[in-house]
Enzyme design. Structure first.
Site, mmCIF file in Angstrom:
data_model
loop_
_atom_site.group_PDB
_atom_site.id
_atom_site.type_symbol
_atom_site.label_atom_id
_atom_site.label_comp_id
_atom_site.label_asym_id
_atom_site.label_seq_id
_atom_site.Cartn_x
_atom_site.Cartn_y
_atom_site.Cartn_z
ATOM 1 N N SER A 63 16.486 124.971 69.194
ATOM 2 C CA SER A 63 17.572 125.329 68.283
ATOM 3 C C SER A 63 18.583 126.276 68.917
ATOM 4 C CB SER A 63 16.987 125.978 67.020
ATOM 5 O OG SER A 63 16.024 125.127 66.445
HETATM 6 N N1 SAM Z 1 10.952 126.006 67.250
HETATM 7 C C1 SAM Z 1 11.325 125.096 68.302
HETATM 8 C C2 SAM Z 1 11.781 125.791 69.546
HETATM 9 O O1 SAM Z 1 11.830 127.024 69.578
HETATM 10 O O2 SAM Z 1 12.066 125.070 70.517
HETATM 11 C C3 SAM Z 1 12.348 124.076 67.865
HETATM 12 C C4 SAM Z 1 11.758 123.053 67.026
HETATM 13 S S1 SAM Z 1 12.569 121.509 66.885
HETATM 14 C C5 SAM Z 1 14.083 121.896 66.144
HETATM 15 C C6 SAM Z 1 11.548 120.850 65.575
HETATM 16 C C7 SAM Z 1 10.151 120.515 65.978
HETATM 17 O O3 SAM Z 1 9.381 120.236 64.810
HETATM 18 C C8 SAM Z 1 10.040 119.280 66.854
HETATM 19 O O4 SAM Z 1 9.391 119.587 68.052
HETATM 20 C C9 SAM Z 1 9.242 118.296 65.999
HETATM 21 O O5 SAM Z 1 8.399 117.451 66.746
HETATM 22 C C10 SAM Z 1 8.449 119.241 65.130
HETATM 23 N N2 SAM Z 1 7.913 118.677 63.886
HETATM 24 C C11 SAM Z 1 8.494 117.810 63.016
HETATM 25 N N3 SAM Z 1 7.669 117.563 61.978
HETATM 26 C C12 SAM Z 1 6.540 118.297 62.202
HETATM 27 C C13 SAM Z 1 5.315 118.486 61.480
HETATM 28 N N4 SAM Z 1 5.048 117.877 60.312
HETATM 29 N N5 SAM Z 1 4.388 119.306 62.016
HETATM 30 C C14 SAM Z 1 4.601 119.940 63.191
HETATM 31 N N6 SAM Z 1 5.730 119.802 63.904
HETATM 32 C C15 SAM Z 1 6.703 119.006 63.411
#
Ligand code: SAM
Length: 215
Positions: A63
């Site tokens: 992000s």
């Molecule tokens: N916090 C992260 C960082 O610092 O890089 C950014 C996260 S990215 C915007 C969103 C993440 O949420 C993705 O890696 C995606 O695979 C994960 N995601 C989506 N649905 C999810 C779920 N139900 N449980 C765990 N992770 C999930």
């Protein structure tokens, strides 16, 4: 020419965070320390401190620095809280929380990303517990959590997360909306009273799972 990442990091904190109103000293100090360039793909390192999200592969993103800071600040951390993150992604948000001193638990549904983040966090000596699975179910075994941060967009606030949040001023921050545009919602839990505040618009990749979107 070698890139001076420390200088880029300092400029990012000044121009993207402080100028936009981020004030929490613990948050600012963590952003000055965590090397964001280690969490982005090798080919994008030179863009690590740009004012936006970057691709980390698997259709996912790290992000925008300001959004990470805003969400972290909204948690009002002292540095001794147990925090659950949903969506480990690159591991950058986990590192910021760990740098502040929190006991961090993070859930990621994509194994490849979870493994990569785990490796980088270990190399940088951040002690973060990572689980591969559906974060909409929370992480019951270690609940309740003082704070929960969801870094993917949900259609509504997962009940599992509300129930795993501490009743003593527990704080949960989550983007809620449709698959493309959302609002950042801050939930504050005191005993059985749930207060919700809208912190403004945002854009996240979808939260996919039992209490999220279908794939
Ligand atoms: N916090 C992260 C960082 O610092 O890089 C950014 C996260 S990215 C915007 C969103 C993440 O949420 C993705 O890696 C995606 O695979 C994960 N995601 C989506 N649905 C999810 C779920 N139900 N449980 C765990 N992770 C999930």
């Amino acid at each position: 020419m070698e890139i001076n990442f420390e200088e880029l990091r300092r400029q990012m904190v000044e121009q993207q965070l402080i100028k936009r109103g981020i004030r929490d000293k613990k948050v600012i100090s963590a952003f000055l320390k965590v090397p964001r360039e280690k969490f982005v793909p090798e080919s994008l390192k030179e863009y690590a401190y740009e004012d936006g999200p970057l691709s980390i592969g698997e259709g996912q993103t790290i992000s925008q620095p300001y959004i990470v800071a805003l969400m972290t600040e909204s948690l009002k951390l002292n540095g001794n809280e147990k925090v659950l993150e949903i969506g480990t992604g690159s591991g950058y948000q986990s590192a910021i929380l760990a740098e502040i001193g929190c006991d961090v638990y993070s859930v990621e549904r994509i194994e490849k990303l979870a493994k990569r983040a785990e490796k980088i966090l270990k190399e940088l000596n951040y002690n973060v517990k990572i689980k591969i699975g559906d974060g909409t179910l929370g992480w019951e075994e270690y609940s309740p959590f003082d704070r929960i941060i969801v870094t993917a967009a949900a259609p509504s606030i997962p009940e599992n997360l509300i129930s795993q949040l501490s009743e003593k001023d527990g704080r949960l921050i989550i983007p809620v909306g449709d698959r493309f545009i959302q609002d950042l919602i801050l939930v504050i839990k005191r005993q059985d009273i749930i207060e919700k505040l809208n912190l403004g618009g945002c854009q996240f990749v979808p939260l996919i799972g039992k209490e999220g979107w279908k794939e």
